[in-house]
Structure formats: C-alpha cells, structure tokens
Design a protein around this motif. Structure first.
Motif, PDB file in Angstrom:
ATOM      1  N   GLU A 187      47.601 -12.444  25.360  1.00  0.00           N
ATOM      2  CA  GLU A 187      49.030 -12.581  25.107  1.00  0.00           C
ATOM      3  C   GLU A 187      49.357 -13.985  24.564  1.00  0.00           C
ATOM      4  O   GLU A 187      50.127 -14.142  23.624  1.00  0.00           O
ATOM      5  CB  GLU A 187      49.826 -12.324  26.389  1.00  0.00           C
ATOM      6  CG  GLU A 187      49.908 -10.863  26.777  1.00  0.00           C
ATOM      7  CD  GLU A 187      50.682 -10.660  28.073  1.00  0.00           C
ATOM      8  OE1 GLU A 187      51.577 -11.489  28.387  1.00  0.00           O
ATOM      9  OE2 GLU A 187      50.401  -9.679  28.759  1.00  0.00           O
ATOM     10  N   LEU A 188      48.766 -15.001  25.190  1.00  0.00           N
ATOM     11  CA  LEU A 188      48.979 -16.373  24.740  1.00  0.00           C
ATOM     12  C   LEU A 188      48.462 -16.570  23.314  1.00  0.00           C
ATOM     13  O   LEU A 188      49.100 -17.232  22.495  1.00  0.00           O
ATOM     14  CB  LEU A 188      48.295 -17.363  25.680  1.00  0.00           C
ATOM     15  CG  LEU A 188      48.977 -17.586  27.033  1.00  0.00           C
ATOM     16  CD1 LEU A 188      48.118 -18.475  27.914  1.00  0.00           C
ATOM     17  CD2 LEU A 188      50.339 -18.218  26.847  1.00  0.00           C
ATOM     18  N   LYS A 189      47.312 -15.974  23.052  1.00  0.00           N
ATOM     19  CA  LYS A 189      46.742 -16.085  21.702  1.00  0.00           C
ATOM     20  C   LYS A 189      47.651 -15.410  20.683  1.00  0.00           C
ATOM     21  O   LYS A 189      47.905 -15.963  19.603  1.00  0.00           O
ATOM     22  CB  LYS A 189      45.355 -15.457  21.681  1.00  0.00           C
ATOM     23  CG  LYS A 189      44.654 -15.590  20.366  1.00  0.00           C
ATOM     24  CD  LYS A 189      43.285 -14.962  20.415  1.00  0.00           C
ATOM     25  CE  LYS A 189      42.638 -14.997  19.060  1.00  0.00           C
ATOM     26  NZ  LYS A 189      41.357 -14.297  19.043  1.00  0.00           N
ATOM     27  N   LEU A 240      50.932 -14.875  21.001  1.00  0.00           N
ATOM     28  CA  LEU A 240      52.146 -15.672  20.890  1.00  0.00           C
ATOM     29  C   LEU A 240      51.910 -16.918  20.040  1.00  0.00           C
ATOM     30  O   LEU A 240      52.744 -17.281  19.209  1.00  0.00           O
ATOM     31  CB  LEU A 240      52.636 -16.084  22.287  1.00  0.00           C
ATOM     32  CG  LEU A 240      53.359 -15.015  23.099  1.00  0.00           C
ATOM     33  CD1 LEU A 240      53.653 -15.532  24.493  1.00  0.00           C
ATOM     34  CD2 LEU A 240      54.656 -14.612  22.420  1.00  0.00           C
ATOM     35  N   LEU A 241      50.777 -17.547  20.284  1.00  0.00           N
ATOM     36  CA  LEU A 241      50.444 -18.745  19.511  1.00  0.00           C
ATOM     37  C   LEU A 241      50.284 -18.405  18.027  1.00  0.00           C
ATOM     38  O   LEU A 241      50.789 -19.118  17.165  1.00  0.00           O
ATOM     39  CB  LEU A 241      49.165 -19.379  20.054  1.00  0.00           C
ATOM     40  CG  LEU A 241      48.744 -20.681  19.416  1.00  0.00           C
ATOM     41  CD1 LEU A 241      49.822 -21.723  19.600  1.00  0.00           C
ATOM     42  CD2 LEU A 241      47.436 -21.155  20.003  1.00  0.00           C
ATOM     43  N   LYS A 247      46.286 -12.159  29.882  1.00  0.00           N
ATOM     44  CA  LYS A 247      47.172 -13.288  29.660  1.00  0.00           C
ATOM     45  C   LYS A 247      46.652 -14.170  28.525  1.00  0.00           C
ATOM     46  O   LYS A 247      47.432 -14.700  27.749  1.00  0.00           O
ATOM     47  CB  LYS A 247      47.318 -14.094  30.944  1.00  0.00           C
ATOM     48  CG  LYS A 247      48.121 -13.369  31.977  1.00  0.00           C
ATOM     49  CD  LYS A 247      48.593 -14.295  33.026  1.00  0.00           C
ATOM     50  CE  LYS A 247      49.443 -13.478  33.972  1.00  0.00           C
ATOM     51  NZ  LYS A 247      50.511 -14.223  34.531  1.00  0.00           N
TER      52      LYS A 247
END
Length: 92
Positions: free
Chosen positions: A6-8, A10-11, A3
């Motif tokens: 994934e956040l990295k 997306l960011l 996660k």
C-alpha cells in the motif's frame, strides 16, 4: 506485507502526481516565455518604426531648403538700404 504494498502504491501515485504537476508548470512557463517574446517582438517592431521615422524626418529637414530664411534675408536687406538712404538725404 500488505502495508508495504500500500505504501509503495501510494508513493508511486504521489510521485506520478508530482511529476504531472512539474510538467504542467514547465508547460505554463514555456507559454509565459512565448507571451513575453511576443510582447518583446511587438515593442521591438514599434521601436524600429520610430527610429526609421525619426531618421527620415532628420534627412528631410537636412535636405529641404528653408525658404523662409531666404525671404527674411531679402526683406532685411531691402529695408536696411531704404533706411540708410533716407538718413543720407536728411543729413544733406
């Protein structure tokens, strides 16, 4: 951990998109400034032409003789002389 990855991702993707949009806006602003400068240049050229034409007309009017004024003066002088001569003859 997945996660976080994934956040990295997306960011990072969002930051890249925002950066692209900002660069597009900057390019659009530069193009608008160029258009404004072209319009300003055109108006400046028109203004210069008008000023030069007005100056040329002013110089022409200043240096060109006024023939009508001379004609009116001559006519008035002749008329007044004849008129007073007739009055003098009538009085005698």
């Amino acid at each position: 951990m997945e996660k976080m990855e994934e956040l990295k991702n997306l960011l990072t993707a969002n930051v890249n998109k925002v950066t692209e949009l900002l660069h597009k806006k900057e390019k659009e602003e530069i193009m608008e400034e160029k258009k404004k400068s072209k319009a300003g240049l055109i108006f400046a050229i028109i203004g210069i032409v008008v000023v030069v034409a007005a100056a040329a007309y002013g110089l022409y009017r200043f240096f060109a003789p006024d023939y009508l004024e001379d004609f009116e003066d001559d006519f008035d002088d002749d008329f007044e002389d004849d008129f007073f001569d007739e009055d003098d003859e009538e009085e005698k």
